[in-house]
Scaffold this motif. Structure first.
Motif, PDB file in Angstrom:
ATOM      1  N   TYR A  70       0.815  -1.212   0.000  1.00 31.52           N
ATOM      2  CA  TYR A  70       0.000   0.000   0.000  1.00 31.52           C
ATOM      3  C   TYR A  70       0.851   1.266   0.000  1.00 31.52           C
ATOM      4  CZ  TYR A  70      -4.349  -2.552   0.513  1.00 31.52           C
ATOM      5  OH  TYR A  70      -5.426  -3.367   0.282  1.00 31.52           O
ATOM      6  N   GLN A  71       2.031   1.207   0.624  1.00 29.76           N
ATOM      7  CA  GLN A  71       2.945   2.353   0.586  1.00 29.76           C
ATOM      8  C   GLN A  71       3.377   2.640  -0.850  1.00 29.76           C
ATOM      9  OE1 GLN A  71       6.466   1.838   2.990  1.00 29.76           O
ATOM     10  NE2 GLN A  71       7.469   3.609   2.098  1.00 29.76           N
ATOM     11  N   LEU A  72       3.741   1.597  -1.578  1.00 30.17           N
ATOM     12  CA  LEU A  72       4.161   1.769  -2.974  1.00 30.17           C
ATOM     13  C   LEU A  72       2.993   2.193  -3.849  1.00 30.17           C
ATOM     14  CD1 LEU A  72       6.487  -1.350  -3.342  1.00 30.17           C
ATOM     15  CD2 LEU A  72       7.196   1.036  -3.251  1.00 30.17           C
ATOM     16  N   LEU A  73       1.806   1.614  -3.600  1.00 32.09           N
ATOM     17  CA  LEU A  73       0.638   1.952  -4.416  1.00 32.09           C
ATOM     18  C   LEU A  73       0.253   3.418  -4.222  1.00 32.09           C
ATOM     19  CD1 LEU A  73      -1.423   0.740  -6.374  1.00 32.09           C
ATOM     20  CD2 LEU A  73      -2.880   0.227  -4.414  1.00 32.09           C
ATOM     21  N   LEU A  74       0.293   3.903  -2.979  1.00 34.10           N
ATOM     22  CA  LEU A  74      -0.014   5.314  -2.723  1.00 34.10           C
ATOM     23  C   LEU A  74       1.018   6.218  -3.374  1.00 34.10           C
ATOM     24  CD1 LEU A  74      -1.183   5.363   1.001  1.00 34.10           C
ATOM     25  CD2 LEU A  74      -2.540   5.924  -1.006  1.00 34.10           C
ATOM     26  N   SER A  75       2.292   5.805  -3.358  1.00 36.37           N
ATOM     27  CA  SER A  75       3.340   6.592  -3.998  1.00 36.37           C
ATOM     28  C   SER A  75       3.075   6.721  -5.491  1.00 36.37           C
ATOM     29  CB  SER A  75       4.703   5.933  -3.753  1.00 36.37           C
ATOM     30  OG  SER A  75       5.725   6.594  -4.470  1.00 36.37           O
ATOM     31  N   ILE A  76       2.654   5.627  -6.122  1.00 39.64           N
ATOM     32  CA  ILE A  76       2.364   5.660  -7.555  1.00 39.64           C
ATOM     33  C   ILE A  76       1.136   6.524  -7.828  1.00 39.64           C
ATOM     34  CG2 ILE A  76       1.536   4.251  -9.485  1.00 39.64           C
ATOM     35  CD1 ILE A  76       3.358   2.007  -8.481  1.00 39.64           C
ATOM     36  N   ARG A  77       0.083   6.339  -7.049  1.00 36.98           N
ATOM     37  CA  ARG A  77      -1.146   7.095  -7.288  1.00 36.98           C
ATOM     38  C   ARG A  77      -0.946   8.596  -7.122  1.00 36.98           C
ATOM     39  NH1 ARG A  77      -5.576   3.278  -4.116  1.00 36.98           N
ATOM     40  NH2 ARG A  77      -5.776   1.675  -5.736  1.00 36.98           N
ATOM     41  N   SER A  78      -0.041   8.986  -6.231  1.00 34.73           N
ATOM     42  CA  SER A  78       0.207  10.416  -6.034  1.00 34.73           C
ATOM     43  C   SER A  78       0.869  11.054  -7.245  1.00 34.73           C
ATOM     44  CB  SER A  78       1.075  10.629  -4.791  1.00 34.73           C
ATOM     45  OG  SER A  78       2.397  10.159  -4.999  1.00 34.73           O
ATOM     46  N   ARG A  79       1.446  10.229  -8.136  1.00 35.61           N
ATOM     47  CA  ARG A  79       2.118  10.756  -9.332  1.00 35.61           C
ATOM     48  C   ARG A  79       1.195  10.818 -10.543  1.00 35.61           C
ATOM     49  NH1 ARG A  79       6.401   6.278  -9.059  1.00 35.61           N
ATOM     50  NH2 ARG A  79       6.575   6.700 -11.293  1.00 35.61           N
TER      51      ARG A  79
END
Length: 312
Positions: A258-267
């Protein structure tokens, strides 16, 4: 579950009396061991007052566990209430929001975000949010502030809730803009919102970057060419692949995901709507963990042509 254990010794001749006493009083005896003519054993600290009624000689040796350190501090004349408050604050900081920080350059937007966060139940001393809830708040804020914000991220560090954003650059458009609209990226046409101009493509057409979408040229019924202003939006499905990585340390795999997924979604573009989100793979090496995700986005792909372009 006990927060500490007391270590005692009794003489060998009293062991049977001890066991009978423990059975009658339901005292938990742990790690009973014999050394020479003595028996040593542990009991939970909360049962020490029951054990004090044992009528045979015994020797208290020490206390182990968290309570040992609390008692040590209290013996150093530290107020026991202060110790309890400290422990309580450490535990609370792992579960509750103690501060909210808005990182941005627009005071009016910052103030409005505080109000909108309250609507999302983000308040001081409210519970920290899950990764799923952070993503929902991020999606809501991207929609609310799409006209003001270019980039936005919502995250938590310790007990501090953060919203970070960058101001959207406002493009100055002439009152009558005659420039054509072109595709700024590849995509499949989904819909149009064109106030002025001649649409050159159809729904479900696949266009490439640079293709003409809306023209400034029309032919009248008298077969005369006329140049008109161009204004509008062309929405298309675009296909994108993103990836993000973190160092490979001992972490819960679900939290890392979820940390990586949120990082991607923020971009993702602030004005884009996620149509499909497909996780391609999550790989792990000795040094890092990488997540790859494929997105089908619905976004405005129209961009103005150059000022000096020739009329069509």
């Amino acid at each position: 579950m006990s927060i500490g254990y007391d270590l005692y010794e009794v003489e060998e001749h009293a062991i049977f009396l001890l066991l009978r006493f423990a059975k009658q009083k339901k005292i938990k005896i742990l790690h009973l061991r014999k050394k020479a003519d003595m028996y040593s054993f542990y009991i939970p600290t909360y049962q020490r007052y029951i054990f004090k009624t044992f009528d045979q000689p015994y020797t208290y040796l020490k206390t182990i566990g968290l309570l040992k350190y609390v008692l040590f501090l209290s013996k150093q004349y530290l107020n026991i209430l202060g110790v309890i408050c400290f422990l309580g604050s450490v535990i609370a900081s792992s579960y509750f929001i103690f501060d909210i920080e808005i990182i941005g350059t627009m005071p009016s937007v910052n103030q409005q975000m505080i109000t909108d966060l309250k609507k999302e139940k983000v308040n001081l001393f409210s519970p920290l949010k899950s990764y799923e809830r952070l993503n929902e708040i991020l999606a809501d804020f991207k929609t609310i502030y799409k006209d003001h914000v270019e980039y936005m991220s919502v995250y938590q560090v310790g007990s501090v809730f953060h919203v970070e954003y960058t101001k959207r650059k406002q493009e100055q458009i002439e009152k009558d803009d005659f420039r054509n609209l072109y595709a700024k990226k590849d995509g499949m046409i989904a819909s149009f919102d064109v106030e002025s101009g001649l649409i050159q493509v159809k729904k479900n057409d696949y266009v490439k970057k640079g293709d003409l979408l809306v023209s400034n040229t029309i032919i009248s019924t008298q077969n005369q060419t006329k140049i008109i202003p161009v204004k509008g939006h062309v929405y298309a499905y675009t296909f994108n692949q993103y990836e993000a990585s973190v160092k490979n340390v001992k972490q819960d795999q679900a939290e890392v995901f979820y940390q990586l997924l949120l990082s991607i979604r923020s971009r993702l573009p602030a004005d884009a709507v996620i149509d499909k989100e497909n996780v391609l793979q999550m790989t792990k090496t000795r040094s890092k963990i990488t997540l790859k995700v494929h997105y089908t986005l619905l976004e405005d792909i129209a961009i103005k042509g150059e000022e000096n372009e020739e009329s069509h």
